[in-house]
Motif scaffolding. Structure first.
Motif, PDB file in Angstrom:
ATOM      1  N   GLY A  32       8.687  -6.109   8.896  1.00  0.00           N
ATOM      2  CA  GLY A  32       7.554  -6.948   8.511  1.00  0.00           C
ATOM      3  C   GLY A  32       6.812  -6.465   7.279  1.00  0.00           C
ATOM      4  N   PHE A  33       7.411  -5.558   6.513  1.00  0.00           N
ATOM      5  CA  PHE A  33       6.779  -5.019   5.319  1.00  0.00           C
ATOM      6  C   PHE A  33       7.585  -5.383   4.087  1.00  0.00           C
ATOM      7  N   GLY A  34       6.892  -5.406   2.947  1.00  0.00           N
ATOM      8  CA  GLY A  34       7.536  -5.575   1.664  1.00  0.00           C
ATOM      9  C   GLY A  34       7.229  -4.387   0.781  1.00  0.00           C
ATOM     10  N   VAL A  35       8.000  -4.228  -0.269  1.00  0.00           N
ATOM     11  CA  VAL A  35       7.796  -3.108  -1.187  1.00  0.00           C
ATOM     12  C   VAL A  35       6.395  -3.138  -1.783  1.00  0.00           C
ATOM     13  N   GLY A  36       5.887  -4.320  -2.067  1.00  0.00           N
ATOM     14  CA  GLY A  36       4.551  -4.438  -2.635  1.00  0.00           C
ATOM     15  C   GLY A  36       3.459  -3.911  -1.722  1.00  0.00           C
ATOM     16  N   HIS A  37       3.739  -3.889  -0.430  1.00  0.00           N
ATOM     17  CA  HIS A  37       2.763  -3.387   0.545  1.00  0.00           C
ATOM     18  C   HIS A  37       2.667  -1.865   0.558  1.00  0.00           C
ATOM     19  N   LEU A  38       3.688  -1.193   0.036  1.00  0.00           N
ATOM     20  CA  LEU A  38       3.784   0.259   0.213  1.00  0.00           C
ATOM     21  C   LEU A  38       2.557   1.040  -0.251  1.00  0.00           C
ATOM     22  N   PRO A  39       2.025   0.799  -1.461  1.00  0.00           N
ATOM     23  CA  PRO A  39       0.846   1.593  -1.843  1.00  0.00           C
ATOM     24  C   PRO A  39      -0.332   1.408  -0.886  1.00  0.00           C
ATOM     25  N   VAL A  40      -0.532   0.182  -0.413  1.00  0.00           N
ATOM     26  CA  VAL A  40      -1.635  -0.086   0.511  1.00  0.00           C
ATOM     27  C   VAL A  40      -1.365   0.590   1.856  1.00  0.00           C
ATOM     28  N   LEU A  41      -0.145   0.470   2.354  1.00  0.00           N
ATOM     29  CA  LEU A  41       0.199   1.088   3.632  1.00  0.00           C
ATOM     30  C   LEU A  41       0.029   2.604   3.570  1.00  0.00           C
ATOM     31  N   VAL A  42       0.493   3.206   2.479  1.00  0.00           N
ATOM     32  CA  VAL A  42       0.384   4.665   2.322  1.00  0.00           C
ATOM     33  C   VAL A  42      -1.078   5.078   2.241  1.00  0.00           C
ATOM     34  N   ALA A  43      -1.835   4.408   1.394  1.00  0.00           N
ATOM     35  CA  ALA A  43      -3.244   4.786   1.194  1.00  0.00           C
ATOM     36  C   ALA A  43      -4.052   4.622   2.474  1.00  0.00           C
ATOM     37  N   LEU A  44      -3.858   3.513   3.167  1.00  0.00           N
ATOM     38  CA  LEU A  44      -4.601   3.291   4.410  1.00  0.00           C
ATOM     39  C   LEU A  44      -4.094   4.204   5.522  1.00  0.00           C
ATOM     40  N   GLY A  45      -2.791   4.384   5.590  1.00  0.00           N
ATOM     41  CA  GLY A  45      -2.203   5.227   6.635  1.00  0.00           C
ATOM     42  C   GLY A  45      -2.607   6.681   6.502  1.00  0.00           C
ATOM     43  N   ASN A  46      -2.776   7.138   5.272  1.00  0.00           N
ATOM     44  CA  ASN A  46      -3.152   8.537   5.029  1.00  0.00           C
ATOM     45  C   ASN A  46      -4.650   8.724   4.866  1.00  0.00           C
ATOM     46  N   GLY A  47      -5.415   7.646   4.918  1.00  0.00           N
ATOM     47  CA  GLY A  47      -6.863   7.752   4.773  1.00  0.00           C
ATOM     48  C   GLY A  47      -7.312   8.053   3.347  1.00  0.00           C
ATOM     49  N   VAL A  48      -6.459   7.794   2.366  1.00  0.00           N
ATOM     50  CA  VAL A  48      -6.783   8.071   0.963  1.00  0.00           C
ATOM     51  C   VAL A  48      -7.765   7.045   0.404  1.00  0.00           C
ATOM     52  N   ALA A  49      -7.685   5.824   0.896  1.00  0.00           N
ATOM     53  CA  ALA A  49      -8.552   4.748   0.408  1.00  0.00           C
ATOM     54  C   ALA A  49      -8.784   3.762   1.537  1.00  0.00           C
ATOM     55  N   ASN A  50      -9.944   3.069   1.477  1.00  0.00           N
ATOM     56  CA  ASN A  50     -10.200   2.031   2.480  1.00  0.00           C
ATOM     57  C   ASN A  50     -11.052   0.891   1.929  1.00  0.00           C
ATOM     58  N   THR A  51     -11.171   0.807   0.600  1.00  0.00           N
ATOM     59  CA  THR A  51     -11.835  -0.331  -0.029  1.00  0.00           C
ATOM     60  C   THR A  51     -10.869  -0.947  -1.030  1.00  0.00           C
ATOM     61  N   GLN A  52     -11.124  -2.190  -1.377  1.00  0.00           N
ATOM     62  CA  GLN A  52     -10.266  -2.870  -2.341  1.00  0.00           C
ATOM     63  C   GLN A  52     -10.235  -2.113  -3.663  1.00  0.00           C
TER      64      GLN A  52
END
Length: 158
Positions: A32-52
């Motif tokens: 259910g994921f696309g390559v374009g999602h990867l930066p968002v998934l990584v950042a949110l999954g690792n707690g690196v970012a949580n705002t747009q």
């Protein structure tokens, strides 16, 4: 087109990036994921970012495309948004529990894709390739920053 252009680092890196993207799309699609999602998934999954804004910065994209991607991800049930209690104009973005559950499998899938792509390369070859690509990215970031700075100074002069 000159044949020499087809053997330049820029062209070859572009071909490799597109091939990695195709491979990743094929393997991530069932999750259910696309390559374009990867930066968002990584950042949110690792707690690196949580705002747009922070996600756009992390992914190195402008705010409008990030806003569009986040809208699609929210529609598809990949993320949730909640109002930031400290700043009513901003939203906090988080992964849904279902996505958090699938992230380890997505990571394993991507790592296996990298291992498959590096077949026939020694550990030293792979280490060296990563080192060279890191240096290339630093140079490209520096050059694109220089272009932006030069354009800004030209605008200031007029």
């Amino acid at each position: 087109m000159d044949e020499k252009v087809l053997r330049t680092p820029g062209h070859l890196v572009s071909l490799a990036a597109r091939a990695f993207a195709r491979l990743s799309e094929e393997r991530l699609g069932p999750l259910g994921f696309g390559v374009g999602h990867l930066p968002v998934l990584v950042a949110l999954g690792n707690g690196v970012a949580n705002t747009q804004r922070d996600l756009a910065r992390f992914a190195r994209v402008e705010q409008p495309p990030m806003a569009q991607m986040l809208a699609r991800m929210e529609r598809d049930g990949l993320i949730t948004r909640t109002r930031d209690p400290r700043d009513g104009r901003s939203s906090r973005i988080d992964l849904t529990p279902a996505v958090r559950e699938r992230l380890p499998q997505a990571s394993a899938t991507l790592l296996q894709g990298n291992r498959d792509a590096m077949e026939g390369f020694s550990d030293e070859d792979e280490r060296r390739l990563v080192e060279l690509l890191d240096r290339l990215i630093v140079n490209l970031d520096r050059l694109s920053g220089a272009v932006v700075a030069a354009a800004a100074s030209e605008t200031d002069e007029t």
